[in-house]
Motif scaffolding. Structure first.
Motif, PDB file in Angstrom:
ATOM      1  N   GLU A 163       0.838  -1.207   0.000  1.00 46.81           N
ATOM      2  CA  GLU A 163       0.000   0.000   0.000  1.00 46.81           C
ATOM      3  C   GLU A 163       0.866   1.247   0.000  1.00 46.81           C
ATOM      4  O   GLU A 163       1.711   1.439   0.870  1.00 46.81           O
ATOM      5  N   TRP A 164       0.666   2.089  -0.987  1.00 54.86           N
ATOM      6  CA  TRP A 164       1.329   3.396  -0.997  1.00 54.86           C
ATOM      7  C   TRP A 164       0.512   4.336  -1.875  1.00 54.86           C
ATOM      8  O   TRP A 164       0.658   4.380  -3.084  1.00 54.86           O
ATOM      9  N   GLN A 165      -0.355   5.062  -1.236  1.00 57.41           N
ATOM     10  CA  GLN A 165      -1.235   5.979  -1.948  1.00 57.41           C
ATOM     11  C   GLN A 165      -1.271   7.319  -1.217  1.00 57.41           C
ATOM     12  O   GLN A 165      -2.257   7.662  -0.563  1.00 57.41           O
ATOM     13  N   PRO A 166      -0.164   8.073  -1.282  1.00 58.22           N
ATOM     14  CA  PRO A 166      -0.130   9.376  -0.621  1.00 58.22           C
ATOM     15  C   PRO A 166      -1.078  10.355  -1.331  1.00 58.22           C
ATOM     16  O   PRO A 166      -1.468  10.092  -2.479  1.00 58.22           O
ATOM     17  N   PRO A 167      -1.444  11.442  -0.645  1.00 61.01           N
ATOM     18  CA  PRO A 167      -0.920  11.904   0.645  1.00 61.01           C
ATOM     19  C   PRO A 167      -1.591  11.231   1.836  1.00 61.01           C
ATOM     20  O   PRO A 167      -2.673  10.660   1.700  1.00 61.01           O
ATOM     21  N   GLN A 193      16.045  10.591  21.789  1.00 54.27           N
ATOM     22  CA  GLN A 193      15.728  11.388  22.981  1.00 54.27           C
ATOM     23  C   GLN A 193      15.587  12.866  22.635  1.00 54.27           C
ATOM     24  O   GLN A 193      16.063  13.753  23.357  1.00 54.27           O
ATOM     25  N   LEU A 194      14.926  13.106  21.502  1.00 55.96           N
ATOM     26  CA  LEU A 194      14.647  14.475  21.096  1.00 55.96           C
ATOM     27  C   LEU A 194      13.488  15.025  21.938  1.00 55.96           C
ATOM     28  O   LEU A 194      12.647  14.260  22.407  1.00 55.96           O
ATOM     29  N   PRO A 195      13.428  16.336  22.112  1.00 57.98           N
ATOM     30  CA  PRO A 195      12.293  16.914  22.837  1.00 57.98           C
ATOM     31  C   PRO A 195      10.975  16.543  22.173  1.00 57.98           C
ATOM     32  O   PRO A 195      10.890  16.413  20.947  1.00 57.98           O
ATOM     33  N   ALA A 196       9.951  16.362  22.975  1.00 53.21           N
ATOM     34  CA  ALA A 196       8.654  15.922  22.454  1.00 53.21           C
ATOM     35  C   ALA A 196       8.052  16.920  21.475  1.00 53.21           C
ATOM     36  O   ALA A 196       7.292  16.538  20.580  1.00 53.21           O
ATOM     37  N   ASP A 197       8.399  18.207  21.627  1.00 51.56           N
ATOM     38  CA  ASP A 197       7.826  19.227  20.757  1.00 51.56           C
ATOM     39  C   ASP A 197       8.730  19.576  19.572  1.00 51.56           C
ATOM     40  O   ASP A 197       8.503  20.577  18.885  1.00 51.56           O
ATOM     41  N   SER A 198       9.766  18.769  19.329  1.00 57.78           N
ATOM     42  CA  SER A 198      10.671  19.047  18.213  1.00 57.78           C
ATOM     43  C   SER A 198       9.959  18.819  16.885  1.00 57.78           C
ATOM     44  O   SER A 198       9.052  17.991  16.778  1.00 57.78           O
ATOM     45  N   SER A 199      10.373  19.561  15.871  1.00 54.01           N
ATOM     46  CA  SER A 199       9.768  19.455  14.546  1.00 54.01           C
ATOM     47  C   SER A 199      10.117  18.113  13.916  1.00 54.01           C
ATOM     48  O   SER A 199      11.258  17.652  14.009  1.00 54.01           O
ATOM     49  N   ALA A 200       9.144  17.481  13.287  1.00 57.16           N
ATOM     50  CA  ALA A 200       9.359  16.168  12.670  1.00 57.16           C
ATOM     51  C   ALA A 200       8.429  16.010  11.482  1.00 57.16           C
ATOM     52  O   ALA A 200       7.310  16.534  11.469  1.00 57.16           O
ATOM     53  N   VAL A 201       8.902  15.263  10.476  1.00 50.52           N
ATOM     54  CA  VAL A 201       8.106  15.052   9.272  1.00 50.52           C
ATOM     55  C   VAL A 201       8.476  13.702   8.662  1.00 50.52           C
ATOM     56  O   VAL A 201       9.625  13.257   8.742  1.00 50.52           O
ATOM     57  N   ALA A 202       7.491  13.032   8.087  1.00 46.93           N
ATOM     58  CA  ALA A 202       7.701  11.751   7.403  1.00 46.93           C
ATOM     59  C   ALA A 202       7.674  12.000   5.897  1.00 46.93           C
ATOM     60  O   ALA A 202       6.772  12.663   5.388  1.00 46.93           O
ATOM     61  N   ILE A 203       8.687  11.454   5.193  1.00 45.86           N
ATOM     62  CA  ILE A 203       8.763  11.679   3.756  1.00 45.86           C
ATOM     63  C   ILE A 203       9.065  10.380   3.028  1.00 45.86           C
ATOM     64  O   ILE A 203       9.353   9.341   3.645  1.00 45.86           O
ATOM     65  N   SER A 204       9.022  10.458   1.713  1.00 45.19           N
ATOM     66  CA  SER A 204       9.479   9.372   0.856  1.00 45.19           C
ATOM     67  C   SER A 204       9.973   9.984  -0.443  1.00 45.19           C
ATOM     68  O   SER A 204       9.309  10.849  -1.022  1.00 45.19           O
ATOM     69  N   VAL A 205      11.169   9.587  -0.848  1.00 41.37           N
ATOM     70  CA  VAL A 205      11.747  10.066  -2.107  1.00 41.37           C
ATOM     71  C   VAL A 205      12.286   8.844  -2.832  1.00 41.37           C
ATOM     72  O   VAL A 205      13.276   8.249  -2.416  1.00 41.37           O
ATOM     73  N   GLY A 206      11.614   8.442  -3.887  1.00 39.44           N
ATOM     74  CA  GLY A 206      12.041   7.241  -4.590  1.00 39.44           C
ATOM     75  C   GLY A 206      11.385   7.103  -5.944  1.00 39.44           C
ATOM     76  O   GLY A 206      10.822   8.069  -6.479  1.00 39.44           O
ATOM     77  N   PRO A 207      11.426   5.896  -6.492  1.00 43.41           N
ATOM     78  CA  PRO A 207      10.849   5.653  -7.822  1.00 43.41           C
ATOM     79  C   PRO A 207       9.362   5.991  -7.904  1.00 43.41           C
ATOM     80  O   PRO A 207       8.849   6.314  -8.974  1.00 43.41           O
ATOM     81  N   GLY A 209       7.963   8.481  -6.649  1.00 46.00           N
ATOM     82  CA  GLY A 209       7.765   9.920  -6.550  1.00 46.00           C
ATOM     83  C   GLY A 209       8.106  10.464  -5.181  1.00 46.00           C
ATOM     84  O   GLY A 209       8.523   9.728  -4.284  1.00 46.00           O
ATOM     85  N   CYS A 210       7.911  11.768  -5.026  1.00 47.42           N
ATOM     86  CA  CYS A 210       8.235  12.452  -3.773  1.00 47.42           C
ATOM     87  C   CYS A 210       6.978  12.665  -2.941  1.00 47.42           C
ATOM     88  O   CYS A 210       5.944  13.073  -3.465  1.00 47.42           O
ATOM     89  N   TYR A 211       7.098  12.376  -1.678  1.00 50.83           N
ATOM     90  CA  TYR A 211       6.003  12.612  -0.737  1.00 50.83           C
ATOM     91  C   TYR A 211       6.499  13.479   0.409  1.00 50.83           C
ATOM     92  O   TYR A 211       7.492  13.164   1.060  1.00 50.83           O
ATOM     93  N   ASN A 212       5.855  14.587   0.633  1.00 52.81           N
ATOM     94  CA  ASN A 212       6.094  15.490   1.758  1.00 52.81           C
ATOM     95  C   ASN A 212       7.394  16.288   1.660  1.00 52.81           C
ATOM     96  O   ASN A 212       7.799  16.915   2.650  1.00 52.81           O
ATOM     97  N   VAL A 213       8.068  16.283   0.518  1.00 48.55           N
ATOM     98  CA  VAL A 213       9.269  17.114   0.368  1.00 48.55           C
ATOM     99  C   VAL A 213       8.888  18.588   0.457  1.00 48.55           C
ATOM    100  O   VAL A 213       9.645  19.405   0.990  1.00 48.55           O
TER     101      VAL A 213
END
Length: 270
Positions: A163-167, A193-207, A209-213
């Motif tokens: 299964e891969w149907q972004p977004p 052990q990063l702070p709980a409020d630190s910025s974070a994002v999930a991405i995918s860059v591959g054959p 296509g790009c997701y969340n770049v």
């Protein structure tokens, strides 16, 4: 001065405007340096892929500056108002030489993009390097920590693999894929052990296509002000250190002249 303090001094709006124009013309231009954004992560974390994707989304690529055989700097005009220097680094491999290089480069960066594979549970190398990075700033309280943006990569490989149907909406979305991505991001954050409020994002860059770049790009923009504050702090500390070196050198030279004069006087006729 008498008119000023007596309250009789009158300045028209036109006189004030002309004065402001003269002052602005005499003022030295402020040099705004690009924000230094370092990409860090284990081998095959996807640093180069993300760098290339950001380059394609930038307004224009200005230059490529090779710093050494292991670090390459890419100057990009990310937006009309934001110029960045993306620092591509070797992968974290557990070698002392690599850790030393990454620690030095990341301590001098204005913004850290820490990449980690969502489908790779082994995070000890990341954890160890982050602990060293954290210790560096604990030992240098005069330095402002650059912000960290955690980026989980290879999310398309998480179960269910077919299964891969972004977004995908990681905050309110449902489904097995969303749950896997959300859990992987939380696991990486806790492992480092990063702070709980630190910025974070999930991405995918591959054959597939790009997701969340585009989200990474937006987050870099949103963190630019904090990164700029880190840059100004770094420059100020560096300038203060250089001033201290110059002052110490002058003092040593002065002491040397005094000691030389005393030595000549001592060696003279009694």
């Amino acid at each position: 001065a008498i008119d000023l303090y007596s309250g009789r001094l009158k300045v028209s709006d036109e006189e004030l405007r002309q004065y402001q124009v003269r002052v602005a013309a005499q003022a030295e231009p402020v040099i705004v340096k690009p924000i230094s954004v370092i990409l860090m992560g284990q081998v095959n974390a996807g640093k180069s892929s993300l760098l290339n994707a950001l380059g394609e989304q930038s307004v224009a690529e200005i230059d490529v500056i090779k710093s050494s055989d292991r670090v390459v700097r890419h100057r990009l005009q990310l937006t009309d108002k934001l110029e960045v220097e993306l620092v591509d680094t070797p992968g974290i491999d557990g070698e002392a030489r690599t850790e030393k290089l990454l620690l030095r480069e990341s301590a001098q960066a204005d913004l850290v993009l820490w990449l980690s594979q969502a489908n790779q549970p082994a995070k000890e190398l990341d954890r160890r390097l982050y602990a060293q990075w954290d210790e560096y700033f604990c030992c240098h309280p005069e330095r402002r920590r650059p912000p960290i943006l955690l980026v989980s990569t290879h999310n398309d490989r998480l179960p269910p693999a077919t299964e891969w149907q972004p977004p995908y909406d990681l905050k309110e979305g449902k489904g097995s894929k969303v749950a896997s991505m959300r859990d992987a991001l939380a696991y990486i954050q806790q492992s480092l052990q990063l702070p709980a409020d630190s910025s974070a994002v999930a991405i995918s860059v591959g054959p597939q296509g790009c997701y969340n770049v585009d989200t990474v790009r937006s987050l870099i923009e949103s963190l630019a002000e904090e990164a700029r504050a880190s840059q100004l702090n770094k420059d100020r500390v560096l300038a203060a250190g250089e001033g201290l070196v110059r002052t110490t050198w002058r003092q040593l030279r002065g002491m040397g002249r005094v000691m030389g004069r005393l030595a000549r006087e001592k060696s003279g006729p009694a």
